[in-house]
Design an enzyme around this catalytic site. Sequence first.
Site, PDB file in Angstrom:
ATOM      1  N   SER A  99    -123.713 -39.983  64.650  1.00 38.39           N
ATOM      2  CA  SER A  99    -122.775 -39.544  65.676  1.00 38.39           C
ATOM      3  C   SER A  99    -123.251 -39.920  67.075  1.00 38.39           C
ATOM      4  O   SER A  99    -123.268 -41.083  67.436  1.00 38.39           O
ATOM      5  CB  SER A  99    -122.536 -38.040  65.542  1.00 38.39           C
ATOM      6  N   ASP A 242    -118.231 -41.337  71.204  1.00 34.86           N
ATOM      7  CA  ASP A 242    -119.601 -41.365  70.711  1.00 34.86           C
ATOM      8  C   ASP A 242    -119.695 -42.408  69.595  1.00 34.86           C
ATOM      9  O   ASP A 242    -118.763 -43.174  69.365  1.00 34.86           O
ATOM     10  CB  ASP A 242    -120.037 -39.980  70.232  1.00 34.86           C
ATOM     11  N   ASP A 244    -119.572 -42.442  66.330  1.00 37.23           N
ATOM     12  CA  ASP A 244    -118.630 -42.453  65.206  1.00 37.23           C
ATOM     13  C   ASP A 244    -117.223 -42.074  65.630  1.00 37.23           C
ATOM     14  O   ASP A 244    -116.353 -41.865  64.787  1.00 37.23           O
ATOM     15  CB  ASP A 244    -119.113 -41.558  64.066  1.00 37.23           C
ATOM     16  N   ASP A 246    -115.676 -39.503  66.826  1.00 35.86           N
ATOM     17  CA  ASP A 246    -114.987 -38.235  66.571  1.00 35.86           C
ATOM     18  C   ASP A 246    -114.897 -37.393  67.841  1.00 35.86           C
ATOM     19  O   ASP A 246    -114.385 -36.281  67.816  1.00 35.86           O
ATOM     20  CB  ASP A 246    -115.632 -37.449  65.422  1.00 35.86           C
TER      21      ASP A 246
END
Length: 455
Positions: A99, A242, A244, A246
Amino acid sequence: MKIFGSSGVRGVANEELTPAFVARVAMAVGSVWATDTDGDVSVALGRDTRTTGRMFADSASSGLTSVGCDVDRLGVLPTPGLQAYADETGIPAVMITASHNPAQYNGVKLVGPDGVELARDALERVEDRLLGERFERVPWNETGDVRTVEEARERYVDGLLASVDREPIAAADLTVALDPGHGAGALTSPEFFRRLGCRVVTVNAQPDGHFPGRDPEPVEKNLGDLRRLVRATDADVGIAHDGDADRAIFVDETGTHVEGDAALAAFAGDELQAGDTTVSAVNVSQRLVDTVRDADADLELTPIGSTNIITSIQRLEREGTRVPVAGEGNGGILFPDYRLARDGAYAAARFLELLVDRAASDIAADHAGYHNVRVNVGYEDDAERERLVTRAEAAALDADAELTTIDGYRLDYGDAWVLVRPSGTEPVVRIYAEARDLDRAQELADSMHDALQQN
């Protein structure tokens, strides 16, 4: 919980997190899922752009197939894209991602067949299997098959477009400055916002697991390129993800950083009705507290981490409570009516809907007036971590403030608050402070920092 933190398991690649360990995690969760389905299960597998992602995805694939699971390999895509695939196909999923952590980290996140991160009780079942090494290995002729799924990213973007009110956004003729931070969102968000009818300009938009342009965490100090791009292109808004994708953090049309807490409060103000509930973590800003009060709604606090917030939303919805929006001030926003998952691209599109009628700076101004300070205190080993936590507890118990111990130690002073807690993803103890006066917030953070450094 010894293995899984506030959002999966993470560590420095090839040191704390090894291919052998990832394979064992995959064998453990595959054994749980195979048992739940009488041995017939497919699993989706995705990763972000980190340089070690393919290595760990290979390990996870081997672990899953060794316990009889078939594997759909989706390649590089945002975590919410993997979750959408799981929800649409009805199969569970494994995401290889750290992440927002720095480039040297990687991790594993587990997702159920409903596209929702595994709840605490499900993670505990996996952990029990892992720690006991109780893996349901199958004979050589029953190992799982692997197939490559080429269209997962395209399906995700199509699903996003179908979930957003495109016409007013397109009619607003918005210019979007986008910084996906070299992460998985670089492969989906530029196309998504262009198909929404926006003019899109980008920075750090080449997928690169070294993250050469900036660190993956979209905090203010890392977004100088985006702020300059907004000003140079007269963009209406800047959007940062970020690693990933999300999460979404915003920059207004003047190139000024929009606090994530202000964006969350703006979403809450737009969505909440009397009698609704929103859910956030114990480091919640007074901005959200004030917005909830003004809407005659309720606020439920949880330990930090999306898993905890999701678990609370699920319970509230089972009880018949409406939760239209939830999340944290780090840019991780959930709109449960869309999907019970943090989705940076979807949250950004919902922010664009707010921009149809108002400038981003005006939206941020409605929730201004508070200053935030965050300090990290690193530690080397578990013994030092415990010493820091013990010192934090002593300082909290000695303070003349209202104490909350949902997650760490939060001290509310009326005009300000400070929270100290160990991170669930990095070897640091985090100190958060907020006040209407910056000096007051800094004073509280420094005081707690000094308490942690005492012998």
